[in-house]
Design a protein around this motif. Structure first.
Motif, PDB file in Angstrom:
ATOM      1  N   ARG A 107      70.755  55.249  57.702  1.00 36.79           N
ATOM      2  CA  ARG A 107      69.957  54.873  58.961  1.00 36.79           C
ATOM      3  C   ARG A 107      70.809  54.294  59.955  1.00 36.79           C
ATOM      4  O   ARG A 107      71.615  53.540  59.900  1.00 36.79           O
ATOM      5  CB  ARG A 107      69.018  53.511  58.289  1.00 36.79           C
ATOM      6  CG  ARG A 107      67.971  53.422  59.399  1.00 36.79           C
ATOM      7  CD  ARG A 107      67.112  52.198  58.695  1.00 36.79           C
ATOM      8  NE  ARG A 107      66.317  52.785  57.855  1.00 36.79           N
ATOM      9  CZ  ARG A 107      64.880  52.351  57.263  1.00 36.79           C
ATOM     10  NH1 ARG A 107      64.575  51.394  58.364  1.00 36.79           N
ATOM     11  NH2 ARG A 107      64.224  52.784  56.494  1.00 36.79           N
ATOM     12  N   SER A 108      70.531  55.083  61.221  1.00 33.53           N
ATOM     13  CA  SER A 108      71.319  54.636  62.385  1.00 33.53           C
ATOM     14  C   SER A 108      70.865  53.356  62.974  1.00 33.53           C
ATOM     15  O   SER A 108      69.932  52.891  62.706  1.00 33.53           O
ATOM     16  CB  SER A 108      70.878  55.752  63.428  1.00 33.53           C
ATOM     17  OG  SER A 108      69.692  55.674  63.911  1.00 33.53           O
ATOM     18  N   ASP A 109      71.507  52.823  63.773  1.00 31.30           N
ATOM     19  CA  ASP A 109      71.384  51.534  64.549  1.00 31.30           C
ATOM     20  C   ASP A 109      70.373  52.165  65.732  1.00 31.30           C
ATOM     21  O   ASP A 109      70.256  53.321  66.239  1.00 31.30           O
ATOM     22  CB  ASP A 109      72.472  51.238  65.271  1.00 31.30           C
ATOM     23  CG  ASP A 109      73.667  50.516  64.434  1.00 31.30           C
ATOM     24  OD1 ASP A 109      73.209  50.118  63.180  1.00 31.30           O
ATOM     25  OD2 ASP A 109      75.002  50.794  64.573  1.00 31.30           O
ATOM     26  N   PRO A 110      69.365  51.130  65.945  1.00 30.86           N
ATOM     27  CA  PRO A 110      68.559  51.435  66.975  1.00 30.86           C
ATOM     28  C   PRO A 110      69.315  51.972  68.442  1.00 30.86           C
ATOM     29  O   PRO A 110      70.249  51.464  68.779  1.00 30.86           O
ATOM     30  CB  PRO A 110      67.540  50.520  67.180  1.00 30.86           C
ATOM     31  CG  PRO A 110      67.792  49.561  65.837  1.00 30.86           C
ATOM     32  CD  PRO A 110      68.951  49.927  65.366  1.00 30.86           C
ATOM     33  N   GLU A 114      71.623  61.793  67.733  1.00 29.85           N
ATOM     34  CA  GLU A 114      70.712  61.023  68.605  1.00 29.85           C
ATOM     35  C   GLU A 114      70.398  61.670  69.702  1.00 29.85           C
ATOM     36  O   GLU A 114      69.129  61.599  70.160  1.00 29.85           O
ATOM     37  CB  GLU A 114      71.641  59.755  69.030  1.00 29.85           C
ATOM     38  CG  GLU A 114      71.810  58.603  68.199  1.00 29.85           C
ATOM     39  CD  GLU A 114      72.652  57.704  68.774  1.00 29.85           C
ATOM     40  OE1 GLU A 114      73.111  57.554  69.866  1.00 29.85           O
ATOM     41  OE2 GLU A 114      72.825  56.552  68.079  1.00 29.85           O
ATOM     42  N   GLY A 130      63.549  45.955  64.249  1.00 28.20           N
ATOM     43  CA  GLY A 130      63.737  47.141  63.641  1.00 28.20           C
ATOM     44  C   GLY A 130      62.474  47.800  62.822  1.00 28.20           C
ATOM     45  O   GLY A 130      62.764  48.552  62.030  1.00 28.20           O
ATOM     46  N   GLN A 180      65.150  55.526  66.190  1.00 26.06           N
ATOM     47  CA  GLN A 180      66.182  55.233  64.935  1.00 26.06           C
ATOM     48  C   GLN A 180      65.856  56.541  64.376  1.00 26.06           C
ATOM     49  O   GLN A 180      64.952  57.320  64.255  1.00 26.06           O
ATOM     50  CB  GLN A 180      65.918  54.179  64.200  1.00 26.06           C
ATOM     51  CG  GLN A 180      66.922  53.678  63.368  1.00 26.06           C
ATOM     52  CD  GLN A 180      66.524  52.115  62.737  1.00 26.06           C
ATOM     53  OE1 GLN A 180      65.498  51.784  62.569  1.00 26.06           O
ATOM     54  NE2 GLN A 180      67.754  51.603  62.030  1.00 26.06           N
TER      55      GLN A 180
END
Length: 147
Positions: A134-137, A94, A38, A114
Motif C-alpha cells: 500500500r502506497s503512502d497517500p 502514482e 488515510g 493511494q
C-alpha cells in the motif's frame, strides 16, 4: 544456411524456458483518501477489464496495442514493488493513477489518492484479496507530486 536457420528459428518459435516460475501478477487498485488519517473510499482497478471485445478489434490488437504495452509496463513496475520497492516504480504507478483519475474523476483533481497491489485468488466458494503493498497517500495534482 544451417547457421541462418539456427538464428531465425528461436525468433519464430520462442522458448518459454526463460520463465523461472509462472506466478500471478499483482493487480493495481487505487482510491481517493477521504481524510488525512488515510481512510479510503472504494478501491477501483487501475484499468478495469473489458467484458467484450469485437473480433475485428482483437485482430487489430495482435499487431497494434500500445495501451496493453503500457499496462504490461505498469504490471512489471508493480512486480518490482512487491519484490523490492523503488522510488521510480512507485512514481510510475502514482502517475498512472493521476492520469486515470484525470479521466474518470476530473472534479477530484485536488484530492489525495493511494494505490495498493493485491493478489486475487479463488478459494473455496469465493475470491480472496491479499494486499501486498500500500502506497503512502499522494496528491493527484501533478505539480505537488515531487516527481
Amino acid at each position: 544456411m544451417r547457421t541462418l536457420l539456427s538464428l531465425v528459428l528461436p525468433i519464430l518459435v520462442p522458448s518459454w524456458r526463460f520463465f523461472q516460475s509462472v506466478e500471478p501478477s499483482p493487480r493495481i487498485e487505487w482510491a481517493l483518501v477521504s481524510n488525512a488519517t488515510g481512510g479510503q473510499e472504494n478501491w477501483v482497478s487501475l484499468r478495469p477489464s473489458i467484458e467484450h471485445i469485437p473480433p475485428r478489434t482483437m485482430l487489430r490488437r495482435l499487431f497494434w496495442n500500445p495501451k496493453w504495452a503500457q499496462e504490461l509496463f505498469w504490471v512489471s513496475c508493480a512486480e518490482r514493488i512487491v519484490d523490492r520497492p523503488t522510488k521510480h516504480s512507485v512514481a510510475v504507478i502514482e502517475n498512472a493513477v493521476r492520469s486515470t483519475a484525470r479521466i474518470f474523476a476530473p472534479s477530484q483533481a485536488t484530492e489525495i489518492a493511494q494505490f495498493r497491489l493485491v493478489f486475487v485468488r479463488r478459494e473455496h466458494d469465493g475470491l480472496c484479496h491479499y494486499e501486498l503493498f500500500r502506497s503512502d497517500p499522494f496528491p493527484l495534482a501533478e505539480g505537488a507530486s515531487g516527481c
